[in-house]
Each structure stands twice: as structure tokens, then as C-alpha cells.
Design a protein around this motif. Structure first.
Motif, PDB file in Angstrom:
ATOM      1  N   ASP A 108       8.266  16.403   3.186  1.00  0.00           N
ATOM      2  CA  ASP A 108       7.142  16.044   2.334  1.00  0.00           C
ATOM      3  C   ASP A 108       7.407  14.752   1.545  1.00  0.00           C
ATOM      4  N   GLY A 109       7.977  13.765   2.240  1.00  0.00           N
ATOM      5  CA  GLY A 109       8.121  12.435   1.646  1.00  0.00           C
ATOM      6  C   GLY A 109       9.382  12.200   0.846  1.00  0.00           C
ATOM      7  N   GLU A 166      12.824   8.276   0.296  1.00  0.00           N
ATOM      8  CA  GLU A 166      11.514   8.635  -0.249  1.00  0.00           C
ATOM      9  C   GLU A 166      10.470   7.703   0.327  1.00  0.00           C
ATOM     10  N   THR A 167       9.290   8.222   0.599  1.00  0.00           N
ATOM     11  CA  THR A 167       8.183   7.381   1.045  1.00  0.00           C
ATOM     12  C   THR A 167       6.879   7.972   0.532  1.00  0.00           C
ATOM     13  N   GLY A 168       5.868   7.126   0.401  1.00  0.00           N
ATOM     14  CA  GLY A 168       4.563   7.606  -0.054  1.00  0.00           C
ATOM     15  C   GLY A 168       3.664   6.448  -0.422  1.00  0.00           C
ATOM     16  N   ALA A 195       4.999   8.575 -10.134  1.00  0.00           N
ATOM     17  CA  ALA A 195       5.817   9.791 -10.228  1.00  0.00           C
ATOM     18  C   ALA A 195       6.909   9.775  -9.157  1.00  0.00           C
ATOM     19  N   PRO A 196       7.935   8.902  -9.330  1.00  0.00           N
ATOM     20  CA  PRO A 196       9.027   8.885  -8.344  1.00  0.00           C
ATOM     21  C   PRO A 196       9.752  10.230  -8.360  1.00  0.00           C
ATOM     22  N   ASP A 215       0.840  -1.208   0.000  1.00  0.00           N
ATOM     23  CA  ASP A 215       0.000   0.000   0.000  1.00  0.00           C
ATOM     24  C   ASP A 215       0.869   1.250   0.000  1.00  0.00           C
ATOM     25  N   ARG A 216       1.958   1.188   0.779  1.00  0.00           N
ATOM     26  CA  ARG A 216       2.897   2.310   0.831  1.00  0.00           C
ATOM     27  C   ARG A 216       4.297   1.766   0.666  1.00  0.00           C
ATOM     28  N   VAL A 217       5.203   2.630   0.248  1.00  0.00           N
ATOM     29  CA  VAL A 217       6.580   2.197   0.031  1.00  0.00           C
ATOM     30  C   VAL A 217       7.539   3.152   0.732  1.00  0.00           C
ATOM     31  N   ALA A 218       8.634   2.592   1.256  1.00  0.00           N
ATOM     32  CA  ALA A 218       9.717   3.388   1.849  1.00  0.00           C
ATOM     33  C   ALA A 218      10.998   2.980   1.127  1.00  0.00           C
TER      34      ALA A 218
END
Ligand code: SF4
Length: 319
Positions: A304-305, A230-232, A240-241, A218-221
Motif C-alpha cells: 500500500d505504497g 514509499e510512493t504516492g 502525510a509522509p 504529480d507523484r513521488v517515489a
């Protein structure tokens, strides 16, 4: 406001050596909610498995937590992970044979785990063990078989059943399908995801494979050289990495719709730095095509991630 299921704040891990202290994790912070699947991705040496080991209290000596805190349902567990390991946090490793006792039947191992953690009597535990085998797609008639009598994929299903047996709130799965045939990797990951979602158990999935991240989480770190870069939400990061390292990992992931046998996938130049020779500033700067002077001097703050001077307040200084 209720506390997140898992909260990791400014987690730092060091390996003291005779001449220097090797900083393996540098102020890692993230949260995880019940029922959520969070993927940790990065190359070998990024710090993914180390983060999982620190949460589980399984750091190899002389590694030790030197800063930060880890809480599970608001209860601090760093330094006392043995009280939650197995019962409240389950672990699935890459090779199922390291988790299974070759000398005991899978039924005995399941029953023992259920009795140890849930306090059931032998009859109820045997019944539950059969149900767990059914749930992971293994005929309960095979409850008396030994691990070597199963295929690799079936063994990993049994390990999933063992990890779920104590009804944990969190599962940490470290490269759980890397040792399996490609054809059954997706089945095992889908099974893990489905069973955890059904139970409301959260999952930390550690992998080097962006394809696995895309399909399962669901989310990635994204970690690089011991730092979170980066996380989101997975769908948003993949669409959009932002961090150049995430972009590099994405570009190096084959897309079966687009590649042919002649396709040469772009590689990230260079390799992950050793802990004994971490570059100053942004640790990715020797490999980054967007490197700026500021990157060589100063690590970008995580805003902001993303932790990169291409974004945020430090950008002006870059010119
Ligand atoms: Fe590249 Fe600089 Fe961003 Fe690091 S901070 S990833 S070197 S642009």
C-alpha cells in the motif's frame, strides 16, 4: 485495459566485483502514465540516477540488470534501450554542457536531431528548430549562436528543446536544475513541466530536493539504498509522509515561511550505507528512530505504497 506508458517491474541491478556482487537496485517497481510527472527522491546513493540509467540502457559497466522487466507502451525495452533512446525517451542531465557540442551552433544541433529522428528535410527541420527555441523562451534569432554564448539557464532550456525535438513519449531529467542559480531553477522546472504536459509526454524527474518534488511532480517515489520505500501522490505524501526516511527528508527541507536565519533544520543521523556494506533487514534501520527488532532481521514488504514494519502485517511481530 491499455498498458501504462512505462512499466518497471522488479528491476534489479548489480555491480559484480571480484569478491562479491553489489546489489545497487533491489526489485524496483513502478508505473508511469502519459503526461504524468513522477519524481524520484533520495540522498546520493539511493539509486535514483541508476534507475534512470537502467531504463535508458546507460548503466556504466560492470553494472547490469539482473532481474525484472521494463516496458514502454507494452513493448519490452530492457536490453534494447538503444532502439528507443533519444527518439522515444529523451534525457536531460545536470550539466547542460555535457549534452551540447561546444563546437557547433545550437541551431545545427537542433536541426541534426530533428532530421535524425523525424526524417524532416533541412528546411522543415530549421523551421522546427526555430519554433522549439521560441517555445523554450529563447529568441530564434540566436539560432546561429554557440553554447558558450548562452547563460547556464539558457543552455538548459536549449537542452530541453533538444530532448523534446524528437517528440519523445518520456523524458528522464536527472537533477536538471542543480547546476543552475536558485533564482532560475523554478523557471526551468516550470517550463519543463508545462511543455511536457502540453505534449502529453511523461517525465521522470530525479532530484535530492523535496522542494523541487513538491513544486513539480504529480507523484513521488522515495528511494533508499537501492530500494523503493514509499510512493504516492505528491500532495498526499508531502501532507502525510509515512516512511521514517521520507519524514526525515521532509523535516530537513527548509520551509521559507517558517525558517529564520537561526533555524537549525533536523538532519537524518548517519549516512547512506555503501553498497559493499548494506545492513541486513531494513536498510534504513541503523538511522531510524523507530527501529524495532524485526527491522534488523527482515526487510519490510512494500504494501500500500510503503515498505516499513510500522505498517502492514509484520507489525505484530515487532513487539
Ligand atoms: Fe524504521 Fe523499521 Fe520502518 Fe525500517 S522498517 S524504516 S527500521 S521502522
Amino acid at each position: 485495459m491499455t498498458a501504462p506508458l512505462l512499466e518497471v517491474s522488479d528491476l534489479s541491478v548489480e555491480f559484480p566485483q571480484r569478491r562479491q556482487r553489489l546489489q545497487a537496485l533491489d526489485r524496483i517497481s513502478f508505473t508511469l502514465e502519459a503526461g504524468e510527472v513522477l519524481g524520484f527522491v533520495g540522498e546520493s546513493g539511493a539509486g535514483k540516477s541508476l534507475t534512470g540509467a537502467a531504463i535508458m540502457g546507460l548503466l556504466e559497466p560492470p553494472g547490469r540488470i539482473t532481474g525484472g522487466r521494463i516496458t514502454l507502451q507494452g513493448q519490452r525495452i530492457d536490453g534494447q534501450a538503444e532502439s528507443v533512446r533519444g527518439r522515444r525517451i529523451g534525457m536531460i542531465f545536470q550539466d547542460p554542457l555535457t549534452s551540447l557540442n561546444p563546437l557547433r551552433t545550437v541551431g545545427d544541433q537542433l536541426v541534426e536531431t530533428i532530421q535524425l529522428h523525424l526524417g524532416m528535410d533541412a528546411g522543415a527541420a530549421a523551421q522546427r528548430a526555430g519554433e522549439l527555441l521560441d517555445e523554450v523562451g529563447i529568441d530564434r534569432a540566436r539560432i546561429g549562436a554557440y553554447p558558450h554564448e548562452f547563460s547556464g539557464g539558457m543552455r538548459q532550456r536549449i537542452v530541453i528543446a533538444l530532448a523534446l525535438a524528437p517528440e519523445p513519449e518520456l523524458i528522464i531529467a536527472d537533477e536538471p536544475t542543480t547546476a543552475l542559480d536558485v533564482s532560475i531553477q523554478a523557471q526551468v522546472l516550470a517550463l519543463l513541466r508545462r511543455l511536457c504536459k502540453e505534449r502529453g509526454a511523461a517525465v521522470i524527474l530525479i532530484t535530492h530536493d523535496m522542494g523541487v518534488i513538491a513544486e513539480t511532480t504529480d507523484r513521488v517515489a522515495v528511494l533508499y539504498a537501492g530500494r523503493l520505500v514509499e510512493t504516492g501522490r505528491t500532495a498526499e505524501v508531502i501532507a502525510a509522509p509515512r516512511h521514517p526516511y521520507t519524514k526525515g527528508l521532509m523535516a530537513a527541507t527548509p520551509n521559507l515561511d517558517l525558517v529564520s536565519v537561526d533555524t537549525v533544520l533536523p538532519q537524518i543521523p548517519g549516512s547512506m550505507p555503501s553498497l559493499a556494506a548494506l545492513p541486513p533487514g531494513c536498510r534504513f534501520h541503523p538511522r531510524c528512530g523507530d527501529v524495532m527488532p524485526v527491522c534488523r532481521r527482515t526487510a519490510a514488504p512494500f504494501i500500500d505504497g510503503v515498505a516499513c514494519h510500522l505498517y502492514g502485517a509484520q507489525t505484530q511481530e515487532a513487539g
